[in-house]
Motif scaffolding. Structure first.
Motif, PDB file in Angstrom:
ATOM      1  N   ALA A  56      37.786  27.612  43.192  1.00 11.56           N
ATOM      2  CA  ALA A  56      37.444  28.775  44.020  1.00 11.56           C
ATOM      3  C   ALA A  56      37.298  29.968  43.089  1.00 11.56           C
ATOM      4  O   ALA A  56      38.280  30.413  42.490  1.00 11.56           O
ATOM      5  N   VAL A  57      36.083  30.450  42.932  1.00 13.32           N
ATOM      6  CA  VAL A  57      35.858  31.565  42.009  1.00 13.32           C
ATOM      7  C   VAL A  57      35.532  32.835  42.787  1.00 13.32           C
ATOM      8  O   VAL A  57      34.624  32.876  43.605  1.00 13.32           O
ATOM      9  N   HIS A  83      32.309  29.761  46.072  1.00 16.42           N
ATOM     10  CA  HIS A  83      32.485  31.216  46.203  1.00 16.42           C
ATOM     11  C   HIS A  83      32.197  31.664  47.630  1.00 16.42           C
ATOM     12  O   HIS A  83      31.270  31.175  48.264  1.00 16.42           O
ATOM     13  N   ILE A  84      33.002  32.615  48.098  1.00 15.10           N
ATOM     14  CA  ILE A  84      32.764  33.210  49.421  1.00 15.10           C
ATOM     15  C   ILE A  84      32.274  34.636  49.202  1.00 15.10           C
ATOM     16  O   ILE A  84      32.993  35.454  48.609  1.00 15.10           O
ATOM     17  N   LYS A 143      39.503  33.647  54.124  1.00 17.31           N
ATOM     18  CA  LYS A 143      39.166  32.881  52.908  1.00 17.31           C
ATOM     19  C   LYS A 143      39.827  31.508  52.925  1.00 17.31           C
ATOM     20  O   LYS A 143      39.184  30.511  52.606  1.00 17.31           O
ATOM     21  N   GLY A 162      42.758  30.497  41.283  1.00 16.90           N
ATOM     22  CA  GLY A 162      43.160  31.190  40.057  1.00 16.90           C
ATOM     23  C   GLY A 162      44.413  32.045  40.209  1.00 16.90           C
ATOM     24  O   GLY A 162      44.589  32.987  39.438  1.00 16.90           O
TER      25      GLY A 162
HETATM   26  P1  AMP Z   1      43.336  36.652  45.844  1.00 16.10           P
HETATM   27  O1  AMP Z   1      43.680  36.081  47.169  1.00 16.10           O
HETATM   28  O2  AMP Z   1      42.232  37.652  45.909  1.00 16.10           O
HETATM   29  O3  AMP Z   1      44.506  37.067  45.017  1.00 16.10           O
HETATM   30  O4  AMP Z   1      42.703  35.435  45.032  1.00 16.10           O
HETATM   31  C1  AMP Z   1      43.432  34.296  44.695  1.00 16.10           C
HETATM   32  C2  AMP Z   1      42.470  33.200  44.304  1.00 16.10           C
HETATM   33  O5  AMP Z   1      41.684  32.840  45.436  1.00 16.10           O
HETATM   34  C3  AMP Z   1      41.460  33.579  43.229  1.00 16.10           C
HETATM   35  O6  AMP Z   1      41.977  33.413  41.933  1.00 16.10           O
HETATM   36  C4  AMP Z   1      40.333  32.634  43.506  1.00 16.10           C
HETATM   37  O7  AMP Z   1      40.611  31.351  42.982  1.00 16.10           O
HETATM   38  C5  AMP Z   1      40.360  32.544  45.022  1.00 16.10           C
HETATM   39  N1  AMP Z   1      39.433  33.526  45.643  1.00 16.10           N
HETATM   40  C6  AMP Z   1      39.711  34.786  46.037  1.00 16.10           C
HETATM   41  N2  AMP Z   1      38.623  35.371  46.584  1.00 16.10           N
HETATM   42  C7  AMP Z   1      37.632  34.447  46.547  1.00 16.10           C
HETATM   43  C8  AMP Z   1      36.264  34.431  46.964  1.00 16.10           C
HETATM   44  N3  AMP Z   1      35.697  35.488  47.546  1.00 16.10           N
HETATM   45  N4  AMP Z   1      35.540  33.304  46.757  1.00 16.10           N
HETATM   46  C9  AMP Z   1      36.117  32.223  46.182  1.00 16.10           C
HETATM   47  N5  AMP Z   1      37.386  32.191  45.754  1.00 16.10           N
HETATM   48  C10 AMP Z   1      38.141  33.272  45.936  1.00 16.10           C
END
Ligand code: AMP
Ligand code: FES
Ligand code: ZN
Length: 308
Positions: A56-57, A83-84, A143, A162
């Motif tokens: 998930a990027v 990716h979203i 997400k 990530g």
């Molecule tokens: P966050 O929830 O923003 O801290 O993100 C944690 C992890 O979720 C990131 O490292 C990505 O692997 C994944 N992620 C977050 N936002 C997206 C997105 N828009 N699309 C795909 N993967 C995402």
């Protein structure tokens, strides 16, 4: 006098790793970083090499470093990027452009779920709902559910995110402060599939601090976003993250200690509150502990507002 690299001894060290009492040159740092990702994947038995892994990027440094490192560690594995596009003005298109650059560079197939094109909803639409102060939290719920859907559609058996050391130690610390014991399971390094045919979820960067993910991207020329999400200011988790950073200044092992201690007691925490039994959402059919899942409730809220 220049500091000599603690590994190869021949070159000038540029990176200080305080918790390991190591100074490394760029080449040895990159090796150290990649080796830790591999070790973490093996330590928690995250996947076997014959599965399809979806990364998930988001466009950020952490998931960009993860995709790049995974390609280096497992050149032969079936890897796709998911990716979203959340429809956040300026920010979302910038993120997608960076991800396209990255996946082209690595020859990894990219699947994009465009929230607006697919569901007619953008994250900013929630400003007009009762979630207006909680855009990040509603974004997280949306997400998580879309990851499941994308993983199924792209036949991915393992979904890697990530989440870095600070994300995980920060959430653990926050859950601890507020006694949210039932929430601890979410930060487990490996989450089994919710139902048959769904993907397991893994976090290979659980031991990688964010600043090292950033350095890895810079040294390896990995593209990542240069602007921040306009909706992500001043959330509760961020405040706990600041406290954690302050404590880590006095004790470089602090974040690792938080992570390790909670990982040790995770099996006990899982039994603190019984897990809600999972049925199916009557709207979308995905696993849910209530009649209508959190995702459908939120999407419906925006659609109802539009009709009003
Ligand atoms: P966050 O929830 O923003 O801290 O993100 C944690 C992890 O979720 C990131 O490292 C990505 O692997 C994944 N992620 C977050 N936002 C997206 C997105 N828009 N699309 C795909 N993967 C995402
Ligand atoms: Fe979800 Fe910013 S990326 S609110
Ligand atoms: Zn649903």
């Amino acid at each position: 006098m220049p500091v000599v690299c603690g590994k190869c001894r021949s070159t000038k060290a540029e990176v200080q790793i305080p918790y390991a009492r190591l100074n490394l040159c760029p080449t040895c740092f990159v090796d150290f970083f990649v080796a830790r990702v591999k070790k973490t994947i093996e330590e928690f038995n995250m996947f076997h090499e014959n599965v399809t892994v979806g990364v998930a990027v988001s466009g950020g440094k952490d998931s960009a470093a993860l995709l790049h490192a995974m390609r280096q560690i497992y050149p032969g594995i079936k890897l796709v990027a998911l990716h979203i596009n959340l429809g956040i003005p300026r920010y979302s298109d910038h993120c997608q452009t960076k991800i396209e650059e990255l996946t082209d560079m690595l020859h990894v197939k990219l699947h994009v779920f465009d929230l607006y094109e697919t569901l007619g909803v953008k994250i900013g639409d929630f400003k007009k709902t009762s979630f207006k102060e909680k855009l990040c939290s509603v974004c997280g719920t949306i997400k998580r559910r879309i990851f499941e859907e994308m993983a199924m559609k792209t036949r991915v058996q393992v979904l890697a995110t990530g989440h870095n050391l600070e994300d995980i130690a920060g959430i653990m610390f926050n859950n601890f402060l507020y006694g949210r014991w039932e929430q601890f399971v979410r930060v487990k390094p490996v989450l089994p599939p919710l139902a048959e045919g769904m993907a397991s979820k893994v976090k290979p960067l659980i031991r990688s601090p964010g600043n090292e993910n950033l350095l890895y991207c810079l040294y390896e020329g990995v593209p990542f976003r240069e602007i921040d999400c306009p909706f992500s200011k001043g959330t509760g988790v961020r405040k706990s993250a600041e406290i954690l950073e302050t404590l880590a200044r006095y004790n470089p092992y602090f974040k690792h200690q938080i992570l390790n201690r909670f990982l040790e007691i995770m099996p006990l925490l899982e039994n603190v509150k019984p897990k809600p039994s999972l049925g199916k959402c009557k709207v979308c059919g995905f696993p849910s502990s209530s009649e209508t899942c959190a995702f459908c409730k939120r999407i419906n809220l925006v659609k109802q507002l539009r009709k009003a």
